[in-house]
Scaffold this motif. Structure first.
Motif, PDB file in Angstrom:
ATOM      1  N   TRP A  35     -60.049 -54.295  17.063  1.00 48.03           N
ATOM      2  CA  TRP A  35     -61.003 -54.170  15.960  1.00 48.03           C
ATOM      3  C   TRP A  35     -61.983 -53.039  16.267  1.00 48.03           C
ATOM      4  O   TRP A  35     -62.459 -52.912  17.401  1.00 48.03           O
ATOM      5  CB  TRP A  35     -61.780 -55.478  15.772  1.00 48.03           C
ATOM      6  CG  TRP A  35     -60.952 -56.605  15.279  1.00 48.03           C
ATOM      7  CD1 TRP A  35     -60.306 -57.549  16.037  1.00 48.03           C
ATOM      8  CD2 TRP A  35     -60.662 -56.926  13.912  1.00 48.03           C
ATOM      9  NE1 TRP A  35     -59.641 -58.428  15.227  1.00 48.03           N
ATOM     10  CE2 TRP A  35     -59.849 -58.070  13.923  1.00 48.03           C
ATOM     11  CE3 TRP A  35     -61.021 -56.367  12.684  1.00 48.03           C
ATOM     12  CZ2 TRP A  35     -59.382 -58.662  12.741  1.00 48.03           C
ATOM     13  CZ3 TRP A  35     -60.562 -56.951  11.523  1.00 48.03           C
ATOM     14  CH2 TRP A  35     -59.748 -58.078  11.555  1.00 48.03           C
ATOM     15  N   ARG A  37     -65.364 -50.871  14.175  1.00 49.55           N
ATOM     16  CA  ARG A  37     -66.286 -51.015  13.054  1.00 49.55           C
ATOM     17  C   ARG A  37     -67.002 -49.711  12.789  1.00 49.55           C
ATOM     18  O   ARG A  37     -67.143 -48.871  13.672  1.00 49.55           O
ATOM     19  CB  ARG A  37     -67.290 -52.136  13.327  1.00 49.55           C
ATOM     20  CG  ARG A  37     -68.294 -51.849  14.448  1.00 49.55           C
ATOM     21  CD  ARG A  37     -69.135 -53.091  14.723  1.00 49.55           C
ATOM     22  NE  ARG A  37     -70.108 -52.857  15.780  1.00 49.55           N
ATOM     23  CZ  ARG A  37     -70.897 -53.805  16.285  1.00 49.55           C
ATOM     24  NH1 ARG A  37     -70.823 -55.047  15.831  1.00 49.55           N
ATOM     25  NH2 ARG A  37     -71.761 -53.503  17.240  1.00 49.55           N
ATOM     26  N   ARG A  44     -67.075 -44.429  13.614  1.00 49.69           N
ATOM     27  CA  ARG A  44     -66.316 -45.649  13.893  1.00 49.69           C
ATOM     28  C   ARG A  44     -66.367 -45.916  15.397  1.00 49.69           C
ATOM     29  O   ARG A  44     -66.180 -45.008  16.207  1.00 49.69           O
ATOM     30  CB  ARG A  44     -64.875 -45.486  13.420  1.00 49.69           C
ATOM     31  CG  ARG A  44     -64.086 -46.770  13.395  1.00 49.69           C
ATOM     32  CD  ARG A  44     -62.758 -46.584  12.671  1.00 49.69           C
ATOM     33  NE  ARG A  44     -62.948 -46.215  11.267  1.00 49.69           N
ATOM     34  CZ  ARG A  44     -61.965 -46.172  10.383  1.00 49.69           C
ATOM     35  NH1 ARG A  44     -60.719 -46.480  10.751  1.00 49.69           N
ATOM     36  NH2 ARG A  44     -62.201 -45.820   9.137  1.00 49.69           N
ATOM     37  N   TYR A  93     -65.372 -53.528   9.178  1.00 53.66           N
ATOM     38  CA  TYR A  93     -64.550 -53.799  10.350  1.00 53.66           C
ATOM     39  C   TYR A  93     -63.085 -53.485  10.030  1.00 53.66           C
ATOM     40  O   TYR A  93     -62.558 -53.931   9.008  1.00 53.66           O
ATOM     41  CB  TYR A  93     -64.703 -55.253  10.768  1.00 53.66           C
ATOM     42  CG  TYR A  93     -66.009 -55.525  11.475  1.00 53.66           C
ATOM     43  CD1 TYR A  93     -67.210 -55.498  10.769  1.00 53.66           C
ATOM     44  CD2 TYR A  93     -66.051 -55.777  12.843  1.00 53.66           C
ATOM     45  CE1 TYR A  93     -68.420 -55.715  11.416  1.00 53.66           C
ATOM     46  CE2 TYR A  93     -67.256 -56.007  13.495  1.00 53.66           C
ATOM     47  CZ  TYR A  93     -68.436 -55.970  12.776  1.00 53.66           C
ATOM     48  OH  TYR A  93     -69.638 -56.185  13.411  1.00 53.66           O
ATOM     49  N   GLY A 116     -59.944 -52.386   6.181  1.00 47.76           N
ATOM     50  CA  GLY A 116     -61.343 -52.680   6.444  1.00 47.76           C
ATOM     51  C   GLY A 116     -61.849 -53.875   5.668  1.00 47.76           C
ATOM     52  O   GLY A 116     -61.441 -54.107   4.519  1.00 47.76           O
ATOM     53  N   LYS A 118     -65.716 -55.787   4.966  1.00 50.35           N
ATOM     54  CA  LYS A 118     -67.142 -55.543   5.122  1.00 50.35           C
ATOM     55  C   LYS A 118     -67.872 -56.783   5.613  1.00 50.35           C
ATOM     56  O   LYS A 118     -67.703 -57.869   5.061  1.00 50.35           O
ATOM     57  CB  LYS A 118     -67.740 -55.080   3.797  1.00 50.35           C
ATOM     58  CG  LYS A 118     -69.189 -54.626   3.898  1.00 50.35           C
ATOM     59  CD  LYS A 118     -69.664 -54.040   2.580  1.00 50.35           C
ATOM     60  CE  LYS A 118     -71.085 -53.518   2.683  1.00 50.35           C
ATOM     61  NZ  LYS A 118     -71.558 -52.946   1.401  1.00 50.35           N
TER      62      LYS A 118
END
Length: 123
Positions: A35, A37, A44, A93, A116, A118
């Motif tokens: 993961w 974010r 990122r 994410y 992604g 949120k």
């Protein structure tokens, strides 16, 4: 290949969320999963990764002790349990898959990205 992330939402500080990422179109056990974010106006960043077999995990210092990554080989899914959330965790994410690395910690090496999900943490 599709990585379908879900589970984001709005939560108060101190709360919890569980993100899920369903993988399809790839040999799931051949990929380290992770993961990342991205907060508004920021690059990122790495959050967490898990090895192909699930035996190794790695976390960013900012989430260590609060987040837990896991994977279910039968369901071709990876999860991120997020506890004790703070407004600093607010971001989109992204689920990631990397076939070459033992742990996907470098965004440059990611082979596939999810769309992604949120996460918004209110104070």
């Amino acid at each position: 290949v599709q990585l379908q992330a879900s589970g984001g939402g709005l939560v108060q500080a101190g709360g919890s969320l569980r993100l899920s990422c369903a993988a399809s179109g790839l040999t799931f056990t051949s990929y380290s999963m992770g993961w990342f974010r991205q907060a508004p106006g920021k690059e990122r960043e790495f959050v967490s990764a898990i090895s192909r077999g699930g035996g190794w995990t790695k976390y960013a210092d900012s989430v260590k002790g609060r987040f837990t990554i896991s994977r279910d080989i039968r369901k071709n899914a990876v999860y991120l349990q997020m506890n004790s959330l703070s407004p600093e965790d607010t971001a989109v994410y992204f689920c990631a898959a990397d076939r070459r690395s033992s742990l996907v910690v470098d965004a440059i090496r990611v082979d596939f990205w999810g769309q992604g999900t949120k996460v918004t943490v209110s104070s």
